[in-house]
Design an enzyme around this catalytic site. Structure first.
Site, short mmCIF file in Angstrom:
data_model
loop_
_atom_site.label_atom_id
_atom_site.label_comp_id
_atom_site.label_asym_id
_atom_site.label_seq_id
_atom_site.Cartn_x
_atom_site.Cartn_y
_atom_site.Cartn_z
N CYS A 132 0.79 -1.42 0.05
CA CYS A 132 -0.20 0.11 -0.01
C CYS A 132 0.86 1.34 0.07
O CYS A 132 0.86 2.22 -0.58
CB CYS A 132 -0.90 0.03 1.15
SG CYS A 132 -0.25 -0.51 2.72
N HIS A 245 -2.64 6.62 4.06
CA HIS A 245 -1.12 6.66 4.20
C HIS A 245 -0.56 8.13 3.71
O HIS A 245 -0.67 8.33 2.62
CB HIS A 245 -0.60 5.43 3.56
CG HIS A 245 -0.55 4.01 4.40
ND1 HIS A 245 -1.03 3.86 5.44
CD2 HIS A 245 -0.02 2.99 3.90
CE1 HIS A 245 -1.37 2.58 5.64
NE2 HIS A 245 -0.66 1.83 4.69
#
Ligand SMILES: NC(=O)c1ccc[n+]([C@@H]2O[C@H](COP(=O)([O-])OP(=O)(O)OC[C@H]3O[C@@H](n4cnc5c(N)ncnc54)[C@H](OP(=O)(O)O)[C@@H]3O)[C@@H](O)[C@H]2O)c1
Length: 339
Positions: A132, A245
């Protein structure tokens, strides 16, 4: 317009954080699903998950569960992908894997569809999705590299607890509750409290002092960009954010690149959006990107001591960092007639 042939689709890890988003996005993106199989561990067999407004009963993930499956999205554990992805390929289906198991295997394409879709042509039944953190990172580097080349990057990531799946989300929620009640913090998933804290550790440490998450950024970036000499220096940090993130990046280009030209290239790249107006306090945050598919980039500026460029990047780890990228791979394979 030709009506796409309906596919038999399996979601492995359908009860997990990524699996739930895969189910949601398959419906949202009108993926041509004929039959849907929701698979998880024996613990979840008989439970139900929602798909397109319907309840689907969860079955245990076994080799036979993949009979007749066209696409199997794996969002469970690495060891499960290792044993079951080849079972999908053996049966003529395509396994699209979110774990790290197959990412650096030379026989397995590691794909971000906006960057290296042609790698899919060489698939042998298993396709891997990058980590990710890597996805937002390479989505930011690719447009910069296209106009100025990239020699090296120093990156610090600030990673949401959902990157550790449901156990990470539950840990933060439980510790937030303990703090509110004035109780001592209990730790189960992370080695130190994550509530009101930041941890310079994602996953676990290796003998050389790097975390397993950190080295993925280097090796996966080199494979996706097919640039074995790109230098990536990194620190990965876990932060008490539910989803999204973030990363700060210092990029050394081959040729001189102005912040204006970098912003224009980033904004023109599919799946990337620039949010960058310091005069209006405009910059992207994890909160803004949660629930979105785009990678948002801001704070593009020249380093004060060199010709390098700083930038700040955020992406939804469960969507573009996982489910969206996996489904885009399947969509691209259909478009290319590979399935
Ligand atoms: N979270 C992210 O941001 C993210 C991003 C990119 C990649 N990934 C990768 O995606 C995968 C799933 O992560 P997650 O965050 O969704 O984790 P999670 O919330 O912990 O979910 C794990 C899923 O795997 C299933 N599972 C565990 N052991 C199994 C077994 N032996 N057989 C069958 N199913 C099993 C679980 O089923 P039960 O409910 O039955 O236990 C659950 O559905 C991992 O490989 C992770 O590295 C995660």
């Amino acid at each position: 317009m030709a009506i796409p042939k309906l596919k038999t689709v399996a979601v492995v890890g359908a009860t997990g954080a990524v699996g739930e988003v895969v189910l949601q996005l398959l419906a949202e993106r009108n993926f041509p699903v004929g039959e849907l199989r929701a698979l998880a561990s024996a613990r979840s067999a008989g439970k139900t998950v929602m798909f397109a407004g319907r309840e689907i009963e969860v079955q245990e993930a076994t080799p036979e569960a993949f009979d007749g499956v066209d696409f199997a999205f794996f969002a469970a554990t690495g060891s499960l992908s290792k044993t079951l992805a080849p079972e999908v390929a053996k049966r003529g289906g395509i396994a699209i894997d979110k774990s790290s198991t197959w990412r650096l295997d030379e026989q397995v394409p590691l794909v971000v569809p906006e960057i290296n879709p042609e790698a899919l042509e060489k698939h042998k039944g298993i396709v891997s999705c990058p980590n990710c953190t890597t996805i937002g990172f390479v989505m930011t580097l690719a447009p910069i590299r296209a106009i100025a080349g990239v020699k090296s990057v120093v990156v610090t990531t600030l990673q949401a607890v959902s990157g550790t799946g449901k156990p990470g989300i539950e840990e933060l929620e439980r510790q937030d509750g303990e703090l509110l009640r004035g109780e001592a913090l209990t730790t189960e998933t992370y080695p130190r409290p994550i509530a009101q804290n930041v941890l310079p550790l994602c996953e676990s440490f290796r003998e050389d002092g790097y975390s397993t998450e950190e080295v993925k950024l280097l090796h996966e970036t080199r494979k996706i960009l097919e640039q074995p000499d790109i230098d990536v220096s990194m620190t990965c940090v876990r932060v008490p954010v539910p989803v999204g993130h973030s990363a700060t990046m210092l990029v050394e280009t081959e040729t001189l690149l102005s912040p204006e030209a970098a912003r224009a290239a980033l904004d023109a790249f599919p799946g990337v959006e620039v949010v960058d107006d310091p005069s209006q306090n405009e910059f992207p945050t994890a909160y803004d990107v949660a629930g979105r598919d785009e990678v948002l980039v801001g704070r593009v500026r020249k380093d004060l001591g060199s010709d390098k460029l700083w930038m700040w990047q955020v992406s939804d780890n469960l969507r573009k960092g996982a489910a969206t990228n996996a489904i885009q791979i399947a969509e691209e394979m259909i478009r290319r007639g590979l399935k």
